[in-house]
Design a protein around this motif. Sequence first.
Motif, mmCIF file in Angstrom:
data_model
loop_
_atom_site.group_PDB
_atom_site.id
_atom_site.type_symbol
_atom_site.label_atom_id
_atom_site.label_comp_id
_atom_site.label_asym_id
_atom_site.label_seq_id
_atom_site.Cartn_x
_atom_site.Cartn_y
_atom_site.Cartn_z
ATOM 1 N N VAL A 6 0.039 16.638 8.817
ATOM 2 C CA VAL A 6 0.414 15.238 8.652
ATOM 3 C C VAL A 6 -0.738 14.361 8.165
ATOM 4 C CG1 VAL A 6 2.355 15.330 10.238
ATOM 5 C CG2 VAL A 6 0.122 14.724 11.108
ATOM 6 N N TYR A 7 -1.950 14.606 8.623
ATOM 7 C CA TYR A 7 -3.068 13.747 8.214
ATOM 8 C C TYR A 7 -3.476 14.013 6.773
ATOM 9 C CZ TYR A 7 -3.197 12.190 12.972
ATOM 10 O OH TYR A 7 -2.839 11.644 14.184
ATOM 11 N N ASP A 8 -3.473 15.273 6.364
ATOM 12 C CA ASP A 8 -3.773 15.587 4.968
ATOM 13 C C ASP A 8 -2.707 15.000 4.047
ATOM 14 O OD1 ASP A 8 -6.037 17.030 5.703
ATOM 15 O OD2 ASP A 8 -4.940 18.915 5.846
ATOM 16 N N ILE A 9 -1.464 15.088 4.474
ATOM 17 C CA ILE A 9 -0.367 14.517 3.702
ATOM 18 C C ILE A 9 -0.525 13.003 3.601
ATOM 19 C CG2 ILE A 9 2.120 14.049 3.736
ATOM 20 C CD1 ILE A 9 2.464 16.916 4.904
ATOM 21 N N ALA A 10 -0.875 12.363 4.699
ATOM 22 C CA ALA A 10 -1.051 10.910 4.702
ATOM 23 C C ALA A 10 -2.126 10.474 3.712
ATOM 24 C CB ALA A 10 -1.399 10.428 6.106
ATOM 25 N N ILE A 11 -3.221 11.187 3.658
ATOM 26 C CA ILE A 11 -4.301 10.863 2.719
ATOM 27 C C ILE A 11 -3.804 10.985 1.287
ATOM 28 C CG2 ILE A 11 -6.524 11.677 1.823
ATOM 29 C CD1 ILE A 11 -7.174 12.449 4.796
ATOM 30 N N GLU A 12 -3.096 12.060 1.007
ATOM 31 C CA GLU A 12 -2.572 12.275 -0.343
ATOM 32 C C GLU A 12 -1.532 11.213 -0.713
ATOM 33 O OE1 GLU A 12 -3.590 14.487 -2.640
ATOM 34 O OE2 GLU A 12 -5.141 15.159 -1.240
ATOM 35 N N ILE A 51 8.857 14.877 12.177
ATOM 36 C CA ILE A 51 7.722 15.158 11.292
ATOM 37 C C ILE A 51 7.510 14.011 10.309
ATOM 38 C CG2 ILE A 51 6.939 16.639 9.398
ATOM 39 C CD1 ILE A 51 8.187 19.010 10.947
ATOM 40 N N LEU A 52 8.593 13.523 9.727
ATOM 41 C CA LEU A 52 8.479 12.417 8.776
ATOM 42 C C LEU A 52 7.921 11.168 9.456
ATOM 43 C CD1 LEU A 52 11.761 12.947 6.775
ATOM 44 C CD2 LEU A 52 9.432 13.387 5.971
ATOM 45 N N GLU A 53 8.325 10.921 10.679
ATOM 46 C CA GLU A 53 7.792 9.778 11.411
ATOM 47 C C GLU A 53 6.302 9.964 11.688
ATOM 48 O OE1 GLU A 53 8.399 7.693 15.719
ATOM 49 O OE2 GLU A 53 10.211 8.312 14.637
ATOM 50 N N ALA A 54 5.888 11.168 12.028
ATOM 51 C CA ALA A 54 4.466 11.441 12.264
ATOM 52 C C ALA A 54 3.658 11.234 10.989
ATOM 53 C CB ALA A 54 4.284 12.860 12.786
ATOM 54 N N GLN A 56 4.500 9.211 8.531
ATOM 55 C CA GLN A 56 4.499 7.772 8.302
ATOM 56 C C GLN A 56 3.433 7.085 9.159
ATOM 57 O OE1 GLN A 56 7.922 5.621 9.768
ATOM 58 N NE2 GLN A 56 7.867 4.238 8.010
ATOM 59 N N MET A 57 3.332 7.456 10.428
ATOM 60 C CA MET A 57 2.346 6.836 11.312
ATOM 61 C C MET A 57 0.919 7.205 10.897
ATOM 62 S SD MET A 57 3.933 4.862 13.366
ATOM 63 C CE MET A 57 5.018 4.522 11.974
ATOM 64 N N ALA A 58 0.715 8.450 10.481
ATOM 65 C CA ALA A 58 -0.612 8.868 10.007
ATOM 66 C C ALA A 58 -0.977 8.117 8.737
ATOM 67 C CB ALA A 58 -0.636 10.371 9.776
ATOM 68 N N TRP A 59 -0.002 7.899 7.869
ATOM 69 C CA TRP A 59 -0.237 7.143 6.631
ATOM 70 C C TRP A 59 -0.621 5.708 6.969
ATOM 71 C CZ3 TRP A 59 4.030 6.764 2.269
ATOM 72 C CH2 TRP A 59 3.473 6.175 1.129
ATOM 73 N N LEU A 60 0.055 5.114 7.925
ATOM 74 C CA LEU A 60 -0.264 3.751 8.343
ATOM 75 C C LEU A 60 -1.697 3.686 8.886
ATOM 76 C CD1 LEU A 60 0.864 0.898 8.647
ATOM 77 C CD2 LEU A 60 1.638 1.554 10.933
ATOM 78 N N GLU A 61 -2.083 4.668 9.693
ATOM 79 C CA GLU A 61 -3.459 4.729 10.207
ATOM 80 C C GLU A 61 -4.466 4.888 9.072
ATOM 81 O OE1 GLU A 61 -4.061 7.656 13.255
ATOM 82 O OE2 GLU A 61 -2.224 7.072 14.287
ATOM 83 N N GLU A 62 -4.118 5.712 8.096
ATOM 84 C CA GLU A 62 -4.998 5.935 6.944
ATOM 85 C C GLU A 62 -5.223 4.641 6.180
ATOM 86 O OE1 GLU A 62 -7.441 7.638 4.189
ATOM 87 O OE2 GLU A 62 -6.798 8.497 6.088
ATOM 88 N N ARG A 63 -4.192 3.846 6.086
ATOM 89 C CA ARG A 63 -4.293 2.586 5.350
ATOM 90 C C ARG A 63 -5.197 1.604 6.075
ATOM 91 N NH1 ARG A 63 0.642 0.370 2.144
ATOM 92 N NH2 ARG A 63 -0.044 2.125 0.907
ATOM 93 N N ASP A 64 -5.192 1.624 7.392
ATOM 94 C CA ASP A 64 -6.027 0.694 8.164
ATOM 95 C C ASP A 64 -7.441 1.144 8.079
ATOM 96 O OD1 ASP A 64 -3.821 -0.755 8.900
ATOM 97 O OD2 ASP A 64 -3.591 0.250 10.818
#
Length: 64
Positions: A6-12, A51-54, A56-64
């Motif tokens: 999820v975190y690698d996906i969020a970064i991408e 999984i999709l929610e996780a 999404q939340m990781a992406w939100l954290e990445e943005r901050d």
Amino acid sequence: MRWTDVYDIAIELEDAHPEVDVMHVRFTDLWKWVQALPGFDDDPEKSNEKILEAIQMAWLEERD
């Protein structure tokens, strides 16, 4: 990458879609975007709402 990365996906996703309002992205779009990422290689059927929610939340954290 796999659905559980999820975190690698969020970064991408942040790199690929910096203009998106993360909290208002539809899960159907998120599901498609993840599969379109370079290096993503997992079964589309292994995804679920949790999984999709996780992601999404990781992406939100990445943005901050």
